[in-house]
Every structure is written in C-alpha cells, then in structure tokens.
Design a protein around this motif. Structure first.
Motif, mmCIF file in Angstrom:
data_model
loop_
_atom_site.group_PDB
_atom_site.id
_atom_site.type_symbol
_atom_site.label_atom_id
_atom_site.label_comp_id
_atom_site.label_asym_id
_atom_site.label_seq_id
_atom_site.Cartn_x
_atom_site.Cartn_y
_atom_site.Cartn_z
ATOM 1 N N TYR A 23 28.809 35.091 46.780
ATOM 2 C CA TYR A 23 29.616 33.885 46.457
ATOM 3 C C TYR A 23 30.813 33.980 45.475
ATOM 4 O O TYR A 23 30.341 34.455 44.362
ATOM 5 C CB TYR A 23 28.785 32.976 46.013
ATOM 6 C CG TYR A 23 27.441 32.687 46.917
ATOM 7 C CD1 TYR A 23 27.632 32.107 48.074
ATOM 8 C CD2 TYR A 23 26.229 32.880 46.210
ATOM 9 C CE1 TYR A 23 26.326 31.808 49.045
ATOM 10 C CE2 TYR A 23 25.304 32.608 47.148
ATOM 11 C CZ TYR A 23 25.318 32.063 48.130
ATOM 12 O OH TYR A 23 24.084 31.831 49.132
ATOM 13 N N TYR A 72 26.541 27.994 42.135
ATOM 14 C CA TYR A 72 25.991 29.374 42.176
ATOM 15 C C TYR A 72 26.172 29.770 40.777
ATOM 16 O O TYR A 72 27.128 30.022 40.260
ATOM 17 C CB TYR A 72 26.893 29.911 43.137
ATOM 18 C CG TYR A 72 26.947 29.618 44.486
ATOM 19 C CD1 TYR A 72 25.753 29.609 45.438
ATOM 20 C CD2 TYR A 72 27.787 28.683 45.155
ATOM 21 C CE1 TYR A 72 25.669 29.397 46.690
ATOM 22 C CE2 TYR A 72 27.643 28.185 46.369
ATOM 23 C CZ TYR A 72 26.788 28.501 47.220
ATOM 24 O OH TYR A 72 26.622 27.906 48.190
ATOM 25 N N ASP A 124 19.609 33.385 46.533
ATOM 26 C CA ASP A 124 20.701 34.098 46.083
ATOM 27 C C ASP A 124 20.508 35.624 45.835
ATOM 28 O O ASP A 124 21.038 36.697 46.162
ATOM 29 C CB ASP A 124 21.584 33.826 45.032
ATOM 30 C CG ASP A 124 21.980 32.273 45.133
ATOM 31 O OD1 ASP A 124 22.115 31.682 46.268
ATOM 32 O OD2 ASP A 124 22.289 31.369 44.192
ATOM 33 N N CYS A 150 27.977 37.883 42.734
ATOM 34 C CA CYS A 150 29.453 37.846 42.788
ATOM 35 C C CYS A 150 29.776 38.219 44.338
ATOM 36 O O CYS A 150 30.837 37.639 44.977
ATOM 37 C CB CYS A 150 30.330 38.417 41.782
ATOM 38 S SG CYS A 150 30.126 37.299 40.263
ATOM 39 N N GLN A 208 30.515 32.297 42.281
ATOM 40 C CA GLN A 208 29.626 32.490 41.278
ATOM 41 C C GLN A 208 30.015 32.669 39.998
ATOM 42 O O GLN A 208 30.913 32.904 39.496
ATOM 43 C CB GLN A 208 28.913 33.971 41.653
ATOM 44 C CG GLN A 208 27.710 34.372 40.853
ATOM 45 C CD GLN A 208 26.437 33.606 40.982
ATOM 46 O OE1 GLN A 208 26.146 32.853 42.000
ATOM 47 N NE2 GLN A 208 25.737 33.577 39.942
ATOM 48 N N ASN A 238 28.199 33.414 36.012
ATOM 49 C CA ASN A 238 27.247 34.237 35.210
ATOM 50 C C ASN A 238 27.151 33.736 33.811
ATOM 51 O O ASN A 238 28.288 34.225 33.261
ATOM 52 C CB ASN A 238 26.903 35.711 35.374
ATOM 53 C CG ASN A 238 26.920 36.118 36.999
ATOM 54 O OD1 ASN A 238 25.830 35.494 37.373
ATOM 55 N ND2 ASN A 238 27.581 36.863 37.616
#
Length: 165
Positions: free
Chosen positions: A131, A21, A46, A128, A134, A136
């Motif tokens: 998941y 993710y 997602d 977020c 996650q 980024n």
C-alpha cells in the motif's frame, strides 16, 4: 425502506474492513538487561499479503505451517523491511515470537547488548510494497524520554537523536 436498510448494512460491512494502513512499533530500552525490546502491531491481512509478495508463495498466519515456521517466515520479512542502526552501527535483531490479537499480529523482537545510544536510525518499510499510503509509526523510549518517528513509502527511514537525554 429496504433500500435504506441495504445501504446501512453496506456501510456497516465496510467498517469491518480497515480502510487505513498503519503499523505501530514500540522500542523500549530496558536498562536492567541493556536490551531494546520491540513490539510491532501489524494487521494480519496486510502482513499475510506482504509475506506472500516477499516470498512469492502462499502464506497464512494460521495456515499449514508450524508456529516455528511461521515465526521464521515473519522474521525473514521483518529483517528485510525493518532495520536499526545504533550510533551508525547495524545491530542484529532477534524475533522472539508473535501472537494474534483480534485482527492484528503482535511481533516481539529483541536487540541484546545495547550500550549508550546517541542516536538511532530506523528504517521501517513494512507493508509499503503493498500500500502506497502505508504509515509506520515507531515510538522509541530511552532514559525516560519518548520520541516518535513516522515512515512511509517515500520516506522509509529516519533518525532519532538521543544524545541530549
């Protein structure tokens, strides 16, 4: 032999569904027009789940909405989950549009009239809420220098110092 084939097919089928993710954002300072040009790459499934949760409604990138409606819905979500401050001042982001690329959505955002940047604060909590794992990644390019920032559910924001560039 048949059992071996079934297990192999299951492994191959499982590789189609992404098990990680991550979103990737690239922020580029364009000195020609003094703007920050932002491109975000987010997995379609997602983003759809996140917007459904955000709006508490049905949403699909290629659903019944017009492209303009879809753009507005994506922009509303991103505005809530992705904020930027330049030199401790909040800046307005404007979504230009999006396009689909395989299993991802590319979102195009711009911040106009950007002056000198001493530091940039980036809050990025995209996906977020869906998941916990996650990640980024945000890459920031300014004056020929490139720095990256990783945000997560437990660390949703960070600062990149550009004062020495």
């Amino acid at each position: 032999m048949v059992l071996l084939f079934v297990r192999f097919a299951a492994v191959l089928a499982g590789t189609y569904i992404h098990a990680y993710y991550v979103s990737v954002s690239e922020i580029y300072h364009n000195p020609a027009n003094n703007a920050l040009e932002i491109t975000m790459k987010i997995f379609i499934d997602d983003l759809e789940l996140a917007i459904r949760k955000f709006e508490n409604s049905e949403f699909g990138i290629s659903g019944q909405d017009t492209e303009a409606d879809t753009t507005e819905r994506i922009e509303a979500y991103l505005s809530d989950k992705f904020q930027i401050q330049i030199n401790d001042q909040a800046v307005a982001v404007h979504m230009i549009g999006y396009e689909l690329e395989n299993d991802a959505v590319l979102c195009y955002i711009e911040i106009e009239k950007v002056g000198d940047i001493n530091h940039i604060n980036i809050a990025n909590s995209i996906i977020c809420e869906i998941y916990e794992e996650q990640i980024n990644l945000t890459h920031f390019q300014y004056k020929g220098q490139l720095r990256s920032l990783k945000t997560t559910m437990t660390a949703p924001a960070g600062t990149i110092d550009a004062s020495a560039w």
